[in-house]
Design an enzyme around this catalytic site. Structure first.
Site, PDB file in Angstrom:
ATOM      1  N   TYR A   1       5.649  -2.379 -10.086  1.00 22.61           N
ATOM      2  CA  TYR A   1       4.667  -2.683  -9.034  1.00 22.61           C
ATOM      3  C   TYR A   1       3.511  -3.473  -9.627  1.00 22.61           C
ATOM      4  CZ  TYR A   1       2.015  -1.342  -4.774  1.00 22.61           C
ATOM      5  OH  TYR A   1       1.328  -1.317  -3.584  1.00 22.61           O
ATOM      6  N   SER A   2       3.338  -4.708  -9.173  1.00 23.35           N
ATOM      7  CA  SER A   2       2.287  -5.569  -9.711  1.00 23.35           C
ATOM      8  C   SER A   2       1.509  -6.220  -8.580  1.00 23.35           C
ATOM      9  CB  SER A   2       2.894  -6.661 -10.608  1.00 23.35           C
ATOM     10  OG  SER A   2       1.912  -7.624 -10.961  1.00 23.35           O
ATOM     11  N   ASN A   3       0.228  -5.934  -8.510  1.00 21.07           N
ATOM     12  CA  ASN A   3      -0.611  -6.527  -7.469  1.00 21.07           C
ATOM     13  C   ASN A   3      -0.663  -8.052  -7.563  1.00 21.07           C
ATOM     14  OD1 ASN A   3      -1.521  -4.246  -5.917  1.00 21.07           O
ATOM     15  ND2 ASN A   3      -2.723  -3.619  -7.695  1.00 21.07           N
ATOM     16  N   SER A   8      -2.935  -1.111  -0.064  1.00 16.60           N
ATOM     17  CA  SER A   8      -1.662  -1.799  -0.289  1.00 16.60           C
ATOM     18  C   SER A   8      -0.756  -1.873   0.925  1.00 16.60           C
ATOM     19  CB  SER A   8      -0.916  -1.142  -1.451  1.00 16.60           C
ATOM     20  OG  SER A   8      -1.513  -1.509  -2.668  1.00 16.60           O
TER      21      SER A   8
END
Length: 371
Positions: free
Chosen positions: A170-172, A64
């Protein structure tokens, strides 16, 4: 092994990375730039069953930490007048039918509310799975190619976590959309734009945007994933795999030197106008996330900016002071230690805290997701 220019002696740093290896990691590379100069060292092994230590210029999967690169490209396109930071994403990507309240800023800051295609973990303990990224199913599909459109559509098939802008999570998927946004606006691939705007200007020859390729250029250490299946523990070498499952949220490969060069340049204002760098470094009140970077006050005083990253077998650390003059960049590779997911995450957080305390003189929290 350590490199100490001008006779520089930093036994405390070598001790710190050896302790990380002792906690269950196979290998560590560390690079520190501060008022005492540059220190580079490694500990552990490059590959299980061998005695050679990781190369201090080795490439590794940064997970990330990729998000900071992706966010920087988006903000550079904002600076060029190609994208409006507070414009609806739907203006550029109408094919997804996104809520028109979702802005470019919300993607970069994780305030869109979009379900993460890698799965969601709710406060009450509920887990809603996305694509497989752990266990036997992940191992079996680690060379599978995922199309970024497919990842976005999976996300949109699930309920949003909250109304756009109402909270932080938190979102990819936010960064998969950022990739598609970059490509839509420029007519070029993210890899090409990364070369144009960051990699070529800074001379980052060790950094790769791999796309669907499972390869990692030499030299590199090996990462290992230990998992339980059918009552047995297995260890698999996850050095080669297709990282399209996480896309621009975590697919890049780099070196400690390139991460230092990039983050120092970014923090010192060489990549973005002052106004956009200020936007990037304005944290959301929940967990302190700006636009592609965490902003953290150390309990010993001072501020650090960072974005770490990791998935099974691999972890990366990238920290800097606000002026870019003191940086810490590192790679950690997983081995065959008997650590489950929770224990691996805990060991990573302990390593992170110990190194930050050693280099920046303050204690960092454990706010950052490992994925």
């Amino acid at each position: 092994m350590s490199l100490t220019p001008a006779g520089q002696d930093r036994p405390e740093l070598q001790k710190a990375i050896q302790q990380i290896v002792d906690s269950g990691f196979a290998g560590v590379q560390l690079r520190v730039h501060d008022e005492r100069g540059e220190w580079v060292g490694s500990a552990g092994v490059r590959k299980l069953g061998e005695s050679a230590e990781p190369a201090i210029d080795g490439r590794f999967r940064i997970g990330s930490t990729t998000k900071t690169f992706t966010a920087t490209v988006v903000l550079q396109l904002v600076a060029e007048g190609r994208i409006g930071l507070d414009s609806p994403v739907d203006d550029h990507l109408p094919r997804f039918g996104l809520d028109r309240r979702i802005t470019v800023r919300m993607l970069l800051q994780h305030t869109s509310g979009l379900f993460s295609h890698t799965g969601e973990y709710y406060e009450d303990g509920t887990v809603v799975p996305g694509i497989p990224w752990q266990g036997q199913e992940y191992v079996d599909r680690r060379f599978h190619t995922y199309d970024p459109e497919e990842l976005v559509r999976l996300s949109l098939s699930k309920p949003a976590r909250f109304e756009p802008g109402a909270d932080w999570s938190y979102s990819n998927t936010n960064y998969v959309l950022a990739k598609l946004l970059i490509e839509e606006v420029t007519g070029r691939s993210l890899a090409e734009e990364m070369q144009r705007l960051i990699l070529r200007p800074l001379g980052l020859s060790g950094t790769v945007v791999p796309g669907t390729s499972p390869e990692i250029p030499e030299p590199h250490a090996h990462g290992y994933y230990r998992y339980e299946h059918a009552g047995r523990w297995n260890v698999v070498d996850v050095t080669r795999f297709n990282v399209s499952w996480v896309s621009a949220a975590g697919d890049m490969i780099s070196t400690t030197e390139d991460l230092h060069t990039f983050f120092s340049a970014l923090m010192s204002g060489k990549l973005l106008p002052d106004s956009l760098l200020a936007e990037m470094r304005t944290p959301h009140p929940k967990l302190g996330y700006g636009l592609g970077v965490f902003v953290e006050e150390l309990d010993g005083g001072g501020t650090v900016l960072h974005h770490n990253g990791g998935f099974f077998g691999w972890a990366a650390l990238m920290y800097s002071t606000p002026d870019g003059r003191r940086t810490l960049t590192a790679s950690l590779t997983g081995g065959d230690a008997e650590l489950d997911f929770a224990a691996t995450a805990a060991a990573f957080q302990q390593a992170q805290k110990a190194l930050v305390k050693e280099v920046f003189g303050g204690q960092a929290g454990s706010t950052e997701p490992a994925r």
